[in-house]
Design a protein around this motif. Structure first.
Motif, PDB file in Angstrom:
ATOM      1  N   VAL A 124      -6.220  -4.472 -12.068  1.00  0.00           N
ATOM      2  CA  VAL A 124      -6.645  -3.206 -12.654  1.00  0.00           C
ATOM      3  C   VAL A 124      -6.937  -2.178 -11.561  1.00  0.00           C
ATOM      4  N   LEU A 125      -7.513  -2.635 -10.448  1.00  0.00           N
ATOM      5  CA  LEU A 125      -7.812  -1.726  -9.339  1.00  0.00           C
ATOM      6  C   LEU A 125      -6.541  -1.048  -8.835  1.00  0.00           C
ATOM      7  N   LEU A 126      -5.486  -1.832  -8.608  1.00  0.00           N
ATOM      8  CA  LEU A 126      -4.225  -1.263  -8.126  1.00  0.00           C
ATOM      9  C   LEU A 126      -3.600  -0.371  -9.193  1.00  0.00           C
ATOM     10  N   ARG A 127      -3.599  -0.832 -10.439  1.00  0.00           N
ATOM     11  CA  ARG A 127      -2.990  -0.064 -11.535  1.00  0.00           C
ATOM     12  C   ARG A 127      -3.633   1.310 -11.677  1.00  0.00           C
ATOM     13  N   GLU A 128      -4.957   1.355 -11.724  1.00  0.00           N
ATOM     14  CA  GLU A 128      -5.650   2.619 -11.936  1.00  0.00           C
ATOM     15  C   GLU A 128      -5.579   3.532 -10.721  1.00  0.00           C
ATOM     16  N   THR A 129      -5.546   2.926  -9.519  1.00  0.00           N
ATOM     17  CA  THR A 129      -5.430   3.744  -8.310  1.00  0.00           C
ATOM     18  C   THR A 129      -4.059   4.399  -8.244  1.00  0.00           C
ATOM     19  N   LEU A 130      -3.014   3.660  -8.630  1.00  0.00           N
ATOM     20  CA  LEU A 130      -1.669   4.237  -8.654  1.00  0.00           C
ATOM     21  C   LEU A 130      -1.585   5.365  -9.676  1.00  0.00           C
ATOM     22  N   LYS A 131      -2.238   5.203 -10.811  1.00  0.00           N
ATOM     23  CA  LYS A 131      -2.251   6.263 -11.825  1.00  0.00           C
ATOM     24  C   LYS A 131      -2.950   7.512 -11.290  1.00  0.00           C
ATOM     25  N   ALA A 132      -4.083   7.298 -10.638  1.00  0.00           N
ATOM     26  CA  ALA A 132      -4.874   8.430 -10.158  1.00  0.00           C
ATOM     27  C   ALA A 132      -4.159   9.193  -9.048  1.00  0.00           C
ATOM     28  N   THR A 133      -3.445   8.467  -8.189  1.00  0.00           N
ATOM     29  CA  THR A 133      -2.776   9.107  -7.055  1.00  0.00           C
ATOM     30  C   THR A 133      -1.334   9.497  -7.367  1.00  0.00           C
ATOM     31  N   LYS A 134      -0.837   9.057  -8.550  1.00  0.00           N
ATOM     32  CA  LYS A 134       0.546   9.314  -8.963  1.00  0.00           C
ATOM     33  C   LYS A 134       1.542   8.808  -7.910  1.00  0.00           C
ATOM     34  N   GLN A 135       1.263   7.609  -7.423  1.00  0.00           N
ATOM     35  CA  GLN A 135       2.140   6.992  -6.438  1.00  0.00           C
ATOM     36  C   GLN A 135       2.646   5.646  -6.931  1.00  0.00           C
ATOM     37  N   VAL A 136       3.684   5.139  -6.264  1.00  0.00           N
ATOM     38  CA  VAL A 136       4.219   3.810  -6.542  1.00  0.00           C
ATOM     39  C   VAL A 136       4.316   3.053  -5.225  1.00  0.00           C
ATOM     40  N   GLY A 137       4.238   1.736  -5.319  1.00  0.00           N
ATOM     41  CA  GLY A 137       4.338   0.915  -4.124  1.00  0.00           C
ATOM     42  C   GLY A 137       5.774   0.471  -3.896  1.00  0.00           C
ATOM     43  N   ILE A 138       6.253   0.607  -2.665  1.00  0.00           N
ATOM     44  CA  ILE A 138       7.593   0.134  -2.313  1.00  0.00           C
ATOM     45  C   ILE A 138       7.440  -1.239  -1.673  1.00  0.00           C
ATOM     46  N   ALA A 139       8.091  -2.232  -2.267  1.00  0.00           N
ATOM     47  CA  ALA A 139       7.875  -3.615  -1.852  1.00  0.00           C
ATOM     48  C   ALA A 139       9.188  -4.357  -1.671  1.00  0.00           C
ATOM     49  N   ARG A 140       9.083  -5.538  -1.077  1.00  0.00           N
ATOM     50  CA  ARG A 140      10.197  -6.470  -0.997  1.00  0.00           C
ATOM     51  C   ARG A 140       9.806  -7.728  -1.756  1.00  0.00           C
ATOM     52  N   VAL A 141      10.765  -8.295  -2.485  1.00  0.00           N
ATOM     53  CA  VAL A 141      10.502  -9.505  -3.249  1.00  0.00           C
ATOM     54  C   VAL A 141      11.756 -10.375  -3.249  1.00  0.00           C
ATOM     55  N   VAL A 142      11.565 -11.681  -3.142  1.00  0.00           N
ATOM     56  CA  VAL A 142      12.682 -12.623  -3.189  1.00  0.00           C
ATOM     57  C   VAL A 142      12.706 -13.264  -4.567  1.00  0.00           C
ATOM     58  N   ILE A 143      13.805 -13.059  -5.290  1.00  0.00           N
ATOM     59  CA  ILE A 143      14.005 -13.697  -6.588  1.00  0.00           C
ATOM     60  C   ILE A 143      15.185 -14.638  -6.440  1.00  0.00           C
ATOM     61  N   ARG A 144      14.903 -15.920  -6.653  1.00  0.00           N
ATOM     62  CA  ARG A 144      15.875 -16.986  -6.408  1.00  0.00           C
ATOM     63  C   ARG A 144      16.299 -16.962  -4.941  1.00  0.00           C
ATOM     64  N   THR A 145      17.506 -16.554  -4.620  1.00  0.00           N
ATOM     65  CA  THR A 145      17.941 -16.625  -3.220  1.00  0.00           C
ATOM     66  C   THR A 145      18.213 -15.256  -2.616  1.00  0.00           C
ATOM     67  N   ARG A 146      17.866 -14.183  -3.324  1.00  0.00           N
ATOM     68  CA  ARG A 146      18.169 -12.853  -2.815  1.00  0.00           C
ATOM     69  C   ARG A 146      16.911 -12.014  -2.646  1.00  0.00           C
ATOM     70  N   GLU A 147      16.880 -11.239  -1.569  1.00  0.00           N
ATOM     71  CA  GLU A 147      15.768 -10.333  -1.346  1.00  0.00           C
ATOM     72  C   GLU A 147      16.090  -8.961  -1.949  1.00  0.00           C
ATOM     73  N   TYR A 148      15.139  -8.439  -2.699  1.00  0.00           N
ATOM     74  CA  TYR A 148      15.326  -7.154  -3.366  1.00  0.00           C
ATOM     75  C   TYR A 148      14.309  -6.141  -2.862  1.00  0.00           C
ATOM     76  N   LEU A 149      14.699  -4.886  -2.940  1.00  0.00           N
ATOM     77  CA  LEU A 149      13.776  -3.781  -2.771  1.00  0.00           C
ATOM     78  C   LEU A 149      13.223  -3.476  -4.154  1.00  0.00           C
ATOM     79  N   ALA A 150      11.938  -3.151  -4.241  1.00  0.00           N
ATOM     80  CA  ALA A 150      11.340  -2.945  -5.562  1.00  0.00           C
ATOM     81  C   ALA A 150      10.261  -1.874  -5.503  1.00  0.00           C
ATOM     82  N   ALA A 151       9.961  -1.320  -6.679  1.00  0.00           N
ATOM     83  CA  ALA A 151       8.882  -0.354  -6.822  1.00  0.00           C
ATOM     84  C   ALA A 151       7.850  -0.915  -7.782  1.00  0.00           C
TER      85      ALA A 151
END
Length: 312
Positions: A124-151
């Protein structure tokens, strides 16, 4: 109940929130099987050697990269594993950006991040802070065997993980021949711009996703059900595609006339549930120019009676 794609942590800075990654989409496509028309039996696809024509068992199948026509380099499983990212259990946010900075063509696929038990506070802390700042987090995540860029972005009570396309996966619109320059270059007048704005204003409404449905899929389902009831008898889908109006917009069309007609028709988008298609058809019938007076079509029964009168 849906099962998670994986479980791990959502990491930003020194904070780690245990989460599950759940699918954010539902597949509704109709799938078909290929049959032999002679006996209606399913067709099986086989792995066949292009030279000998013999079937190749799975144990003898290897992956390879064709670096030149007819030249291959074999890639072993350990080669793929050695190139795979090490972290498989973390959505690692690397930076935060303004939500409006990401062009729409980068977004690819939605997932929902669901917090683990007793991990609600960090979520909830991250969710509400993103709402208040109108920002999104740019992340990397591995799903199965591939690395993806994600928001990572907030939506109501949820944190969404939107997979992003890498820049090299996109085609630059500048690669295509597009109309450049100011409106005046194309002889667009200020009055035409004003009329266009008025038209858009008259058609403006609220975004209600439930008002839109895959009508092709619904019609195809109806055809399938009809054929099931008739035990495979030939059933034909009705052609409900409206004919194009004679004054379809092109570069040489009188735009002022089209805009005035559109505003006069008082069309609004979106229409109420289930009424969008019917409204469009009624409007097309009323507004489409015709050269001859419409001739009423006789039904099969009426035509049969007329034929009997003539023969009698």
């Amino acid at each position: 109940m849906a099962r998670p794609i994986w479980t791990g942590t959502l990491s930003f800075g020194l904070l780690n929130v245990p989460v599950s990654l759940m699918s954010g989409e539902r597949k509704v496509d109709l799938s078909f099987r290929m049959l032999d028309s002679r006996d209606r039996k399913p067709i099986r696809y086989e792995r066949v050697n292009a030279e000998t024509g013999e079937e190749v068992p799975w144990k003898d199948v290897v992956k390879a990269f064709e670096y030149d026509k007819g030249s291959y380099v074999v890639i072993e499983e350990q080669d793929i594993k050695s190139a795979a990212p090490e972290s498989h259990e973390t959505v690692e946010v690397e930076t935060f950006v303004d939500a409006g900075m990401i062009p729409p063509q980068f977004f690819e696929k939605p997932y929902v991040l669901v917090p683990a038990k007793k991990a609600e506070k960090g979520y909830v802390l991250l969710r509400e802070t993103l709402k208040a700042t109108k920002q999104v987090g740019i992340a990397r995540v591995v799903i199965r065997t591939r690395e993806y860029l994600a928001a990572v972005m907030p939506q109501d009570d949820a944190l969404l993980l939107m997979l992003l396309r890498y820049p090299q996966e996109l085609v630059d619109p500048a690669d295509y021949k597009l109309p450049e320059g100011k409106p005046s270059t194309y002889r667009i007048t200020a009055k035409e711009m004003d009329m266009a704005k008025q038209l858009i204003g008259s058609m403006s409404g609220k975004w209600v996703p439930d008002d839109y449905h895959d009508e092709f899929r619904a019609r195809l389902e109806a055809v399938i059900k009809k054929k099931m009831k008739s035990k495979g008898a030939l059933a034909k889908a009705e052609d409900n595609e409206p004919e194009a109006a004679e004054d379809t917009a092109t570069n040489v069309v009188d735009f002022m006339s089209l805009l005035q007609k559109s505003i006069a028709s008082n069309k609004r988008t979106p229409a109420k549930k289930g009424a969008a298609k019917k409204t469009a058809r009624k409007t097309a019938k009323k507004k489409a120019p015709v050269k001859k007076a419409p001739v009423k079509k006789k039904t099969a029964t009426a035509a049969g009676k007329s034929a009997k009168r003539r023969t009698g």
